[in-house]
Structure formats: C-alpha cells, structure tokens
Design an enzyme around this catalytic site. Structure first.
Site, PDB file in Angstrom:
ATOM      1  N   TYR A 256      33.367 -75.872  52.800  1.00 35.38           N
ATOM      2  CA  TYR A 256      34.436 -76.882  52.759  1.00 35.38           C
ATOM      3  C   TYR A 256      34.527 -77.645  54.080  1.00 35.38           C
ATOM      4  CZ  TYR A 256      39.217 -78.677  52.066  1.00 35.38           C
ATOM      5  OH  TYR A 256      40.332 -79.470  51.952  1.00 35.38           O
TER       6      TYR A 256
ATOM      7  N   ASP B 293      39.764 -86.233  36.059  1.00 36.29           N
ATOM      8  CA  ASP B 293      39.881 -84.778  36.185  1.00 36.29           C
ATOM      9  C   ASP B 293      38.829 -84.146  35.288  1.00 36.29           C
ATOM     10  OD1 ASP B 293      42.319 -83.024  37.496  1.00 36.29           O
ATOM     11  OD2 ASP B 293      41.302 -81.932  35.900  1.00 36.29           O
TER      12      ASP B 293
ATOM     13  N   LEU C 244      47.668 -83.355  44.838  1.00 37.84           N
ATOM     14  CA  LEU C 244      47.618 -84.539  45.688  1.00 37.84           C
ATOM     15  C   LEU C 244      47.095 -85.755  44.946  1.00 37.84           C
ATOM     16  CD1 LEU C 244      46.340 -82.921  48.989  1.00 37.84           C
ATOM     17  CD2 LEU C 244      48.404 -84.326  48.804  1.00 37.84           C
TER      18      LEU C 244
ATOM     19  N   LYS D 160      33.893 -81.661  54.490  1.00 36.85           N
ATOM     20  CA  LYS D 160      34.937 -82.554  54.984  1.00 36.85           C
ATOM     21  C   LYS D 160      34.541 -83.218  56.299  1.00 36.85           C
ATOM     22  CE  LYS D 160      37.950 -82.173  51.678  1.00 36.85           C
ATOM     23  NZ  LYS D 160      38.135 -83.305  50.735  1.00 36.85           N
TER      24      LYS D 160
ATOM     25  N   THR E  78      49.778 -77.186  47.758  1.00 33.34           N
ATOM     26  CA  THR E  78      49.031 -77.303  46.513  1.00 33.34           C
ATOM     27  C   THR E  78      48.358 -75.969  46.222  1.00 33.34           C
ATOM     28  OG1 THR E  78      46.937 -77.951  47.553  1.00 33.34           O
ATOM     29  CG2 THR E  78      48.527 -79.721  47.075  1.00 33.34           C
TER      30      THR E  78
ATOM     31  N   ASN F  59      39.160 -87.992  46.010  1.00 34.72           N
ATOM     32  CA  ASN F  59      40.022 -86.838  46.250  1.00 34.72           C
ATOM     33  C   ASN F  59      39.498 -85.555  45.623  1.00 34.72           C
ATOM     34  OD1 ASN F  59      42.811 -85.548  46.822  1.00 34.72           O
ATOM     35  ND2 ASN F  59      42.598 -85.342  44.600  1.00 34.72           N
TER      36      ASN F  59
END
Length: 303
Positions: A155, A36, A17, A159, A189, A89
C-alpha cells in the site's frame, strides 16, 4: 464551487470516501459516474445521489485494466456527453509484514491502486485532449505513501508511486490545461478500522459520539464527508492554477505536503570513498536524518 455542466468519474465510490466525494461533486452540480465492484453498493450510491437531486450512473467493474478504464470514460461520455473530472479513489488492503507478504498480496494492491490509477488517468487524458478545454485529475494518495506505515509495504509503495506519477503528469499535461493533484485523506472508514489506536474512536463515531478535538486536529482524522470539500475545490475553476501538489485533509485539518528536498549536502573533490563518508557523516549528515512513519500525539497512542 459551481460544477454545473461538469461530468466526473469517481472510482471506488460505492461507499466510504469515494461515495462522499461523489455526493459532494453532485451537490455542487456535477453529473457523476459511480464505480464499484459491488452492484448493490454502486446502485445504492446512485439512488442516494439521484434522490438528493443529482445526476449519476453506475459502472460495476474492478479498476486496473485498460478495458475497465475505457468503460468508465465511455459511460461518462455516452450518458452525459463529456468528461471533466477524474477522481481515482479505488483501493484495497492486504496488510502483512514484509516477511509474510505473498506475491499475490503485493500484486493485488499494486494492480488496483497504482495500475488502476495509471490506466484510468491515461484514458481520461485521451478524452480531455480530444475535447480540448483542459480537465481535472485528482488522485487519492495516503500518508502511508508519504511517511510509510508498518505492515503496508504494498500500500505504501502504491501510494508513493501515485504521488510520483502526479508530479510527472502535472508537467506533461500543463500545456493542455489539465491539472493533476493528489489528496491524502484520513477518515473513519473500513480501511482505517485496521489501525489499532483509531479503532476505538471509529467505534465511538458509529455510536453517534463526536470525535475528540485531539483526533480531529492533531491526528487530522474525521468523517469521509470532512474530506470531500477539497475534492470539489480541486475540481472547480477556483483551483485552475493548482497542479502537481499533494494535499492532506482529515477532520479539522487541511495541509500541504512538501516535495522531497535535499536536506544536507557536502562535496568532496574527486568523489566519495566509504572512508570519506564515514569521516564527515556525523558532522554534516547525522543531524538531518528524517524519521519514518507518522508521528501522533502520545495521548492517543495505546499504553
């Protein structure tokens, strides 16, 4: 969506993404800072963007620390002269049910997703306020943060926390002309391959087969590229009046999440005892209890 002259940072953008976001912003004219933890992925992403006529530079660092956030913003300013857009992201998974999740599993996910978002946004805001003229912050959330998801305590918490921060930042930064929004994408993904009922469809995509309409529309899942247009939109002047929102995108579906609202209310003079609550619960509140987890069409669920 003319982003000419704009400069964007996208964390976690060497692949998946994040790379789709970086390519879309560059396609619309923005210079991008690719981030990254893997040098080959970051350099490959930059090469792909440059080959298509865009401008990009790589920063190889794990997000989470203030130092990493500072390096990202400094690179944007030193290389391209300014900063206009931040897309947070970067993320990892450490999925386990709660009784098997270790402190390390929990902390690792919170550090990258939640702390990484906070430190990068704080650094970007300092730059935006110094420059003047506002800015765009786009934080990547997830349906798991809105609805919960089995095996994703860490997670889901991260989020959900991101969307909570987005609402607060939208209020704090409005006078400075800085918009803050969350995007909750669903795309094929490496992170969604772990969802059992989606795995066969992702494998089909890898073989070049199109996703069925029920997946693209009712589940709202598609390719990473399907989720990139909303990032360019929110980065553009067309979205100057949109802030504090959580959008969902995937496949053929675009949607807007509601903020949590009171769904049932009652009053009792003098306050509520346990007995008072029990007496009224069935009539006043039981019908308003909400479900947890995402609800998918029966046709796509494993038999």
């Amino acid at each position: 969506m003319d982003l000419s002259g704009k400069v964007a940072i996208i964390t976690g953008s060497g692949r998946g993404l994040g790379l789709a976001y970086g390519k879309e912003l560059a396609r619309n004219g923005a210079a991008v800072v690719i981030n990254d933890i893997d040098r080959a992925s970051a350099d490959g992403a930059v090469a792909e963007i440059v080959a298509a006529g865009g401008r990009a530079v790589a920063v190889v660092t794990p997000v989470g620390t203030s130092e990493a956030a500072g390096e990202l913003v400094a690179t944007a300013v030193e290389t391209f002269g300014r900063l206009d857009v931040l897309v947070t992201n970067a993320g990892i998974l450490r999925d386990k049910v709660v009784w098997k999740m270790t402190d390390e599993d929990f902390d690792a996910v919170i550090d990258v997703h939640l702390r990484g978002t906070f430190t990068c946004v704080r650094e970007a805001v300092l730059r935006f306020r110094e420059q003047g003229g506002g800015g765009r912050i786009i934080c990547i959330g997830s349906p798991a943060g809105q609805r919960g998801n089995f095996g994703q305590t860490n997670y889901s918490a991260a989020k959900a926390g991101i969307v909570g921060m987005v609402r607060t930042w939208a209020m704090e930064l409005q006078r400075a002309g800085i918009t803050v929004n969350a995007v909750c994408p669903v795309a094929a993904t490496a992170m969604t391959e772990t969802i059992p009922f989606l795995a066969p469809h992702i494998e089909s995509m890898k073989r070049g087969e199109p996703l069925p309409a029920i997946i693209r529309r009712d589940v709202g899942m598609g390719t990473p590229e399907d989720a990139a247009g909303v990032i360019a939109f929110l980065a553009s002047d067309a979205a100057a009046d949109i802030t504090g929102q959580a959008l969902s995108i995937g496949g053929d579906r675009l949607a807007l999440w509601s903020h949590p609202q009171l769904t049932a209310t009652d009053f009792h003079d003098g306050g509520w005892s346990a007995e008072d609550i029990a007496a009224c619960w069935g009539q006043t509140f039981a019908g308003s209890i909400e479900s947890v987890g995402e609800e998918f069409p029966e046709e796509v669920m494993p038999k």
